[in-house]
Scaffold this motif. Structure first.
Motif, short mmCIF file in Angstrom:
data_model
loop_
_atom_site.label_atom_id
_atom_site.label_comp_id
_atom_site.label_asym_id
_atom_site.label_seq_id
_atom_site.Cartn_x
_atom_site.Cartn_y
_atom_site.Cartn_z
N LEU A 64 60.84 -46.81 79.20
CA LEU A 64 60.12 -45.25 79.04
C LEU A 64 60.95 -44.29 78.31
O LEU A 64 60.57 -43.19 78.13
CB LEU A 64 59.63 -45.08 80.62
N LYS A 65 62.41 -44.64 78.26
CA LYS A 65 63.14 -43.53 77.49
C LYS A 65 62.50 -43.20 76.03
O LYS A 65 62.01 -44.00 75.52
CB LYS A 65 64.50 -44.18 77.35
N GLY A 66 62.62 -41.80 75.84
CA GLY A 66 61.79 -41.49 74.70
C GLY A 66 60.41 -41.05 74.87
O GLY A 66 60.06 -39.98 74.13
N ARG A 67 59.77 -41.29 75.99
CA ARG A 67 58.60 -41.11 76.08
C ARG A 67 58.25 -39.95 77.08
O ARG A 67 57.47 -39.33 77.19
CB ARG A 67 57.43 -42.08 76.25
N PHE A 68 59.00 -40.39 78.27
CA PHE A 68 58.99 -39.74 79.44
C PHE A 68 60.14 -38.79 79.68
O PHE A 68 61.28 -39.17 79.58
CB PHE A 68 58.72 -40.55 80.76
N THR A 69 59.89 -37.66 80.33
CA THR A 69 61.00 -36.46 80.43
C THR A 69 60.91 -35.98 82.03
O THR A 69 59.86 -35.49 82.15
CB THR A 69 61.12 -35.67 79.64
N ILE A 70 62.06 -36.22 82.70
CA ILE A 70 62.10 -35.60 84.16
C ILE A 70 62.88 -34.28 84.02
O ILE A 70 63.75 -34.24 83.31
CB ILE A 70 62.58 -36.69 85.21
N SER A 71 62.46 -33.30 84.82
CA SER A 71 63.25 -32.02 84.95
C SER A 71 62.71 -31.39 86.33
O SER A 71 62.00 -32.07 86.97
CB SER A 71 62.74 -30.92 83.96
N ARG A 72 63.66 -30.46 86.75
CA ARG A 72 63.20 -29.82 88.05
C ARG A 72 63.58 -28.31 87.73
O ARG A 72 64.46 -27.81 86.86
CB ARG A 72 64.17 -30.40 89.10
N ASP A 73 62.72 -27.66 88.73
CA ASP A 73 63.06 -26.19 89.02
C ASP A 73 63.48 -26.03 90.41
O ASP A 73 62.46 -25.81 91.09
CB ASP A 73 61.80 -25.50 88.33
N ASN A 74 64.52 -25.79 90.79
CA ASN A 74 64.95 -25.66 92.19
C ASN A 74 64.35 -24.24 92.69
O ASN A 74 64.09 -24.14 93.94
CB ASN A 74 66.36 -25.78 92.44
N ALA A 75 64.27 -23.15 91.75
CA ALA A 75 63.60 -22.04 92.14
C ALA A 75 62.27 -22.14 92.68
O ALA A 75 61.70 -21.32 93.54
CB ALA A 75 63.69 -20.85 91.14
N LYS A 76 61.53 -23.26 92.16
CA LYS A 76 60.12 -23.39 92.49
C LYS A 76 59.99 -24.78 93.22
O LYS A 76 58.77 -25.09 93.77
CB LYS A 76 59.27 -23.61 91.12
N ASN A 77 61.09 -25.16 93.83
CA ASN A 77 60.96 -26.52 94.63
C ASN A 77 60.08 -27.37 94.20
O ASN A 77 59.27 -28.23 94.64
CB ASN A 77 60.51 -26.16 95.98
N THR A 78 60.25 -27.56 92.64
CA THR A 78 59.37 -28.64 92.11
C THR A 78 60.01 -29.37 91.10
O THR A 78 60.99 -29.07 90.27
CB THR A 78 58.14 -27.64 91.15
N VAL A 79 59.70 -30.68 90.91
CA VAL A 79 60.04 -31.58 89.79
C VAL A 79 58.88 -31.90 89.00
O VAL A 79 57.90 -32.06 89.39
CB VAL A 79 60.84 -32.77 90.48
N TYR A 80 59.31 -32.22 87.82
CA TYR A 80 58.12 -32.41 86.66
C TYR A 80 58.36 -33.77 86.04
O TYR A 80 59.66 -34.46 85.97
CB TYR A 80 58.10 -31.41 85.65
#
Length: 123
Positions: A64-80
């Motif tokens: 899945l490398k190159g098509r999917f990207t994981i990220s997070r916003d700790n201020a919003k308690n959310t991962v994407y």
């Protein structure tokens, strides 16, 4: 206890994009590594991506490398999970999961799970 709620799934055409979100209930979300897994019909659940509490360590399934990207916003308690160039084989229920302290490829090492969100890639 960490409660996780995924959202953002749906029906998308091949080649399209979706962004999944996973909101965590616990204020100490920033201490946890987060992961995404998926389970297609008739198949075992598989690892997609994971991210450390700081975002400094990111793991991806090689396919899945190159098509999917994981990220997070700790201020919003959310991962994407940003998913691009989607294919029919990406159709699955996508789950987010949390573990302490660091990210892992192995689902048995995750302590908390969301209920999942369906992603269907079809024309």
């Amino acid at each position: 206890q960490v409660q996780l709620v995924e959202s953002g799934g749906g029906l998308v055409q091949p080649g399209g994009s979706l962004r999944l979100s996973c909101a965590a209930s616990k204020r100490t979300f920033s201490n946890y590594a987060m992961g995404w897994f998926r389970q297609a019909p008739g198949k075992e659940r598989e690892f997609v991506a994971a991210i450390s509490w700081s975002g400094g360590t990111i793991l991806y399934a090689d396919s899945l490398k190159g098509r999917f990207t994981i990220s997070r916003d700790n201020a919003k308690n959310t991962v994407y999970l940003q998913m691009n160039s989607l294919k029919s084989e990406d159709t699955a229920v996508y789950y987010c999961a949390a573990r302490y302290p660091g990210p892992s490829y192995t689902e048995d090492r995750y302590d908390y799970w969301g209920q999942g969100t369906q992603v269907t890639v079809s024309s």
